[in-house]
Design a protein around this motif. Sequence first.
Motif, mmCIF file in Angstrom:
data_model
loop_
_atom_site.group_PDB
_atom_site.id
_atom_site.type_symbol
_atom_site.label_atom_id
_atom_site.label_comp_id
_atom_site.label_asym_id
_atom_site.label_seq_id
_atom_site.Cartn_x
_atom_site.Cartn_y
_atom_site.Cartn_z
ATOM 1 N N GLU A 1 5.302 7.342 0.339
ATOM 2 C CA GLU A 1 4.265 7.313 1.382
ATOM 3 C C GLU A 1 3.515 8.650 1.441
ATOM 4 O O GLU A 1 2.290 8.671 1.616
ATOM 5 N N TYR B 1 0.845 -1.206 0.000
ATOM 6 C CA TYR B 1 0.000 0.000 0.000
ATOM 7 C C TYR B 1 0.875 1.248 0.000
ATOM 8 O O TYR B 1 0.412 2.346 -0.308
ATOM 9 N N GLN C 1 9.708 2.379 9.481
ATOM 10 C CA GLN C 1 8.243 2.352 9.575
ATOM 11 C C GLN C 1 7.750 2.404 11.019
ATOM 12 O O GLN C 1 8.245 3.187 11.790
ATOM 13 N N SER C 2 6.848 1.498 11.380
ATOM 14 C CA SER C 2 6.187 1.650 12.688
ATOM 15 C C SER C 2 7.107 1.450 13.879
ATOM 16 O O SER C 2 6.721 1.769 15.007
ATOM 17 N N TYR D 1 5.344 12.408 10.926
ATOM 18 C CA TYR D 1 5.169 10.970 11.184
ATOM 19 C C TYR D 1 5.612 10.168 9.950
ATOM 20 O O TYR D 1 6.327 9.163 10.053
#
Length: 444
Positions: free
Chosen positions: A190, A52, A88-89, A221
Amino acid sequence: MTKITRVWLGVVVALAVSVSGGLFAQAGDPQRAVDDAYQKFRNLKEGKNADYIPALAKVDPNLYGIALVTVDGKVITAGDVKTEVSIQSISKVFTMAQVVQEQGLEAIEKRIGVDATGARFNSIIAVEGVRTVVGTGAPEMNPLVNPGAISATSMVRGSSADEVWNKIIGIHNDFAGRSLSVLQDVYKSEADTNQRNQAIGALMLAYGYIKDNWQQAVDLYTRQCSIGVNAQDLATMAATLAFGGTNPVTKKQVMDPSKVPGVLAVMATAGLYDDSGKWLYHTGLPAKSGVGGGIIAVSRSLQEIIVAILFVAMFGFGPFAGAVTLAFATIGFLSKLLAEDIEDIDPAQAEAIRATGASWLQWLSYGIQPQVMARLIGLSLYRLDINFRESAVLGIVGAGGIGDTLNTAFARYEYDIAAAVLLIIIGIVTVAEYSSGLIRARVQ
Ligand code: DON
């Protein structure tokens, strides 16, 4: 553990170990443990790249590396630990750490909450479902899901986006022990496709979690998620948490030790979102995943020398305390590894023996024992090596052994004796390693 890792893309695994942890501590030979883990999972092909975010679909899914950093700063690796992927996270952990460091543990608890949502990482329904704790008004969410993470980013103090960003990248650098940079292609990819996170940002403003500029929060973020890290960076970052907020490689104190448990608690309960329970059930370790392919886990456990100190306190100086320590460690080691082995037993073979009307003892001897014997012998020899090495070390804390003689020799300035003891230790360990290596090779 690695099944889940590979579902999350299978690129890098980073472990950090306090003192030296869990299985690894008991194995006593972390390099061998890391190599074994690497070999065990190298052909696992489950999962697929997250797509995604278009740039992530292009990452080589065969990248695979494991890094283990101990709190004494040892770096143990297998596979590719140098290729960078986007954090990423996993970055959510370190931005949370920044907020907690700056404003205290309560700030996160009050504004965002520290409860698992039980939902996917970017769930909007979960935002709608958030309740507040009666009496305090604190929401039941957490800073590791996207809505909470974007809100946490918005909480980092600064009079401009640059000032906030410098703090965010600064804390990531300090945890990793080197200067990291944003992977621009991932960031752009992103930023072009993060409409869902923008919607979440706007919603968080509407619901009062974000106080002002939600667009800035979403952009920062997105940037923090695009920071490039390799497996060794991730392991060092995790090791800094394991070491109570001090980077074990650079020795820089990044966080107050009293604030680290709060971060680890949220990692344990929400680090893998709706799979956090499953993860914790299997590993018992606080962890955090990222769709870039990385995963970190933090382990704290007692090293044998600490156990020996406890037994010396209980039983007094001498070899008895050392023997109990080694027995304790050996039982833990063998039961943990044998438990894994038992999981792999082929039930059909055992059932076939039972079907012949065999007694319980015959079932054990012919159906089970042949399946675990080779491994049991291998593990026992392996543990014997470790016990030789450990017995030399345990004496240093007064738990008997040759190390005790070494210690006494040093205390009396008898350096010739000390040198002789050291040579004996090296000799014993070398001979033990060599002969058990030969036997192991035969058994296998
Ligand atoms: O916000 C996102 O969707 C990504 N930047 C991060 C998602 C992620 O890594 C989920 N965790 N495993």
